[in-house]
Motif scaffolding. Sequence first.
Motif, PDB file in Angstrom:
ATOM      1  N   MET A  53       0.865  -1.178   0.000  1.00  0.00           N
ATOM      2  CA  MET A  53       0.000   0.000   0.000  1.00  0.00           C
ATOM      3  C   MET A  53       0.902   1.229   0.000  1.00  0.00           C
ATOM      4  N   LEU A  54       0.878   1.963  -1.108  1.00  0.00           N
ATOM      5  CA  LEU A  54       1.768   3.100  -1.278  1.00  0.00           C
ATOM      6  C   LEU A  54       1.012   4.416  -1.172  1.00  0.00           C
ATOM      7  N   LYS A  55       1.685   5.417  -0.628  1.00  0.00           N
ATOM      8  CA  LYS A  55       1.062   6.699  -0.322  1.00  0.00           C
ATOM      9  C   LYS A  55       0.868   7.550  -1.577  1.00  0.00           C
ATOM     10  N   LEU A  56      -0.317   8.115  -1.682  1.00  0.00           N
ATOM     11  CA  LEU A  56      -0.614   9.121  -2.712  1.00  0.00           C
ATOM     12  C   LEU A  56      -0.335  10.492  -2.110  1.00  0.00           C
ATOM     13  N   PRO A  75       1.141   2.706  -8.806  1.00  0.00           N
ATOM     14  CA  PRO A  75       2.511   3.188  -8.937  1.00  0.00           C
ATOM     15  C   PRO A  75       3.367   2.148  -9.656  1.00  0.00           C
ATOM     16  N   SER A  76       4.281   2.614 -10.481  1.00  0.00           N
ATOM     17  CA  SER A  76       5.132   1.692 -11.239  1.00  0.00           C
ATOM     18  C   SER A  76       6.147   1.031 -10.309  1.00  0.00           C
ATOM     19  N   ASP A  77       6.723  -0.073 -10.772  1.00  0.00           N
ATOM     20  CA  ASP A  77       7.689  -0.821  -9.959  1.00  0.00           C
ATOM     21  C   ASP A  77       8.920   0.003  -9.618  1.00  0.00           C
ATOM     22  N   ASP A  78       9.298   0.933 -10.507  1.00  0.00           N
ATOM     23  CA  ASP A  78      10.494   1.737 -10.235  1.00  0.00           C
ATOM     24  C   ASP A  78      10.181   3.004  -9.420  1.00  0.00           C
ATOM     25  N   ASP A  79       8.940   3.135  -8.973  1.00  0.00           N
ATOM     26  CA  ASP A  79       8.544   4.258  -8.124  1.00  0.00           C
ATOM     27  C   ASP A  79       8.892   3.905  -6.682  1.00  0.00           C
ATOM     28  N   THR A  80      10.076   4.331  -6.233  1.00  0.00           N
ATOM     29  CA  THR A  80      10.557   3.965  -4.897  1.00  0.00           C
ATOM     30  C   THR A  80      10.451   5.114  -3.906  1.00  0.00           C
ATOM     31  N   ALA A  81       9.961   6.267  -4.347  1.00  0.00           N
ATOM     32  CA  ALA A  81       9.898   7.435  -3.467  1.00  0.00           C
ATOM     33  C   ALA A  81       8.683   7.407  -2.536  1.00  0.00           C
ATOM     34  N   ARG A  82       7.674   6.624  -2.871  1.00  0.00           N
ATOM     35  CA  ARG A  82       6.441   6.623  -2.074  1.00  0.00           C
ATOM     36  C   ARG A  82       6.597   5.810  -0.794  1.00  0.00           C
ATOM     37  N   GLU A  83       5.990   6.305   0.279  1.00  0.00           N
ATOM     38  CA  GLU A  83       5.987   5.576   1.539  1.00  0.00           C
ATOM     39  C   GLU A  83       5.100   4.339   1.412  1.00  0.00           C
TER      40      GLU A  83
END
Length: 162
Positions: A53-56, A75-83
């Motif tokens: 569960m990733l933060k918007l 979110p894409s797999d390379d989106d690592t900035a989201r909490e």
Amino acid sequence: VIVHPKYQESKRIAIFLSMPDEVQTEEIIKDIFKQGKECFIPRYKPQSNHMDMLKLSSAEDISSLALTSWNILQPSDDDTAREEALAGGGLDLIFMPGLGFDKKGNRLGRGKGYYDTYLERCMKHPHGKPYTIALAFREQICESVPVTENDVPIDEILYEDC
């Protein structure tokens, strides 16, 4: 939904981005941000039953998400900035989708076990298991749905005239 006591008291909320045949969640997501709550959405890992569960950052953030082969924005797999919710303070509430539900809290999903596996992970988090609410149409409420020992019952089902 937005007057529900559990929703009102929750600060960290996970919600699905609805598919066309599901209860639409866009207005709930807008309200989460309007109320100053934190919003998390699923990112499914294909060929597994793993989900995070990733933060918007905002309701408008949804338009930046990638469309999966299942036609779901995430979110894409390379989106690592989201909490990731469990890497932080956990979750207070999860709104859950499903194909069918019974009044005993059993839920029939799409067969991969993503939510059940995620709830098991939540139970190991210091914050504990969040309250779970399924969003359903009245037509999705059944006498009983098939369950296995891995299925985690939901706390409440909301549907029209429930």
